[in-house]
Design an enzyme around this catalytic site. Sequence first.
Site, PDB file in Angstrom:
ATOM      1  CG  PHE A 139      -1.833   1.270   1.137  1.00 58.32           C
ATOM      2  CD1 PHE A 139      -3.004   1.256   0.384  1.00 58.32           C
ATOM      3  CD2 PHE A 139      -1.472   2.465   1.759  1.00 58.32           C
ATOM      4  CE1 PHE A 139      -3.795   2.399   0.269  1.00 58.32           C
ATOM      5  CE2 PHE A 139      -2.262   3.607   1.647  1.00 58.32           C
ATOM      6  CZ  PHE A 139      -3.426   3.565   0.903  1.00 58.32           C
ATOM      7  CG  ASP A 190       5.706   4.141   1.742  1.00 60.40           C
ATOM      8  OD1 ASP A 190       5.727   4.959   2.683  1.00 60.40           O
ATOM      9  OD2 ASP A 190       4.708   3.975   1.003  1.00 60.40           O
ATOM     10  CE  LYS A 245      -1.124   6.937   6.768  1.00 62.69           C
ATOM     11  NZ  LYS A 245      -0.692   5.956   5.786  1.00 62.69           N
TER      12      LYS A 245
HETATM   13  C1  LIG Z   1      -0.907   6.044   4.318  1.00 54.01           C
HETATM   14  C2  LIG Z   1       0.192   5.562   3.475  1.00 54.01           C
HETATM   15  C3  LIG Z   1       0.501   6.167   2.247  1.00 54.01           C
HETATM   16  C4  LIG Z   1      -0.346   7.258   1.637  1.00 54.01           C
HETATM   17  O1  LIG Z   1      -0.434   8.388   2.431  1.00 54.01           O
HETATM   18  P1  LIG Z   1      -1.604   9.475   2.149  1.00 54.01           P
HETATM   19  O2  LIG Z   1      -1.232  10.623   3.034  1.00 54.01           O
HETATM   20  O3  LIG Z   1      -2.893   8.827   2.527  1.00 54.01           O
HETATM   21  O4  LIG Z   1      -1.545   9.808   0.701  1.00 54.01           O
HETATM   22  C5  LIG Z   1       1.599   5.703   1.557  1.00 54.01           C
HETATM   23  N1  LIG Z   1       2.348   4.693   2.021  1.00 54.01           N
HETATM   24  C6  LIG Z   1       2.087   4.077   3.193  1.00 54.01           C
HETATM   25  C7  LIG Z   1       2.978   2.981   3.663  1.00 54.01           C
HETATM   26  C8  LIG Z   1       0.990   4.475   3.951  1.00 54.01           C
HETATM   27  O5  LIG Z   1       0.704   3.844   5.086  1.00 54.01           O
END
Ligand SMILES: *Cc1c(COP(=O)(O)O)cnc(C)c1O
Length: 393
Positions: free
Chosen positions: A134, A219, A248
């Site tokens: 994700f 990520d 986040k």
């Molecule tokens: C939440 C998340 C995203 C996307 O972040 P948004 O601020 O919702 O666009 C990307 N990568 C990971 C691992 C995430 O948990």
Amino acid sequence: MALDEQWSTHNYHPLPVVIAEAEGASVTDVAGKSYLDFLAGYSALNFGHRNPELIAAATEQLGRVTLTSRAFHHDQLGLFCRELAELTGTEMVLPMNSGAEAVESAVKVARKWAYQVKGVPAGTAEIVVAASNFHGRTTTIVSFSDDETARADYGPFTPGFVQVPYGDAEALKAAITPRTAAVLMEPIQGEAGVIVPPEGFFAAVRRLCDENNVLMIADEIQSGLARTGTVLALEHEGVRADLYTLGKALGGGIVPVSAVVGSRDVLGVLKPGEHGSTFGGNPLACAVGRAVVRMLQTGEYQKRSAELGAHLHERLAKLVGDGVSEVRGRGLWAGVDIAPGGPTGRAASEALAGLGVLCKETHDRTLRVAPPLVITEAELDRGVDAIAQVVRG
Ligand SMILES: *Cc1c(COP(=O)(O)O)cnc(C)c1O
């Protein structure tokens, strides 16, 4: 709820709780009922709701200047970038807003690096990603997702991505070609159910990237910034990435703040006009981001996550065989699989809300537990007691 139903697009299926106020690890609904927050905005609220230090930093900046656009310098950007780079042991920062934008930016940087530095023939660069990943919701990012709900009817998709099973170094080795620009993976897959890779996997990823002149991109949008007990979750693997995406919690639960951080060799490929964002690196975002960095410099939140996380996992482990089939995670972060015969994840989340604990399922049968790191041990115990009660059905 009726207003949301009528006027807001139905791209979410929220629990029937209407939050009006929040503080620390608790939220209060419009009727005055209090809940423990066991989700923390998917880790956007690592420091708790309305953390006083963060609110003070934001308030101070609101009284000075909030937005300049990058057409001009402002007095917070350079400091934010230096402090974040020093915290993460990197050399350069590319500030953006949402997590998806950070991932998009990393993809663009990796491709440009592949063409300009590695010498990959124009238009042929590939990025290797993991199954059940994700990384956000943009058209390019869902192009390399295998979640059919997230992808269906959004094509045509962006080419140039290759998927391998998460945690499978042999499959990664086989997928790397002379056209490979980067490997992009989550150190722990949050959305997939808090999946921790096998021991040594990321060391193998690093080795394969080095041997093949491929960038390693971690990520850390959900796993980073103290969630697992360290600034970066990859620290547990004893490995450094070339680029990290952060988001986040970087916005302190106040404003969206994301960034790509990494080496000058790689981020240095971007030249004026080649990438940007109206809001990226704005003064308010930088002031809040700087306060987040200051809080992480103390080590207090990492320590809380490690200690409370050990307690959480000790308690959750005892539920295995008693309504729970498996528990995974690291630090104050857990994926709890509800045993067959128990409630669905949705039913369990609704029952938990009834007991005053806000949690959200991921997939059908997994509860994701990620409370704010300011939660107390007594509150954590109260939430785990509620989980124990609902999973038994
Ligand atoms: C939440 C998340 C995203 C996307 O972040 P948004 O601020 O919702 O666009 C990307 N990568 C990971 C691992 C995430 O948990």
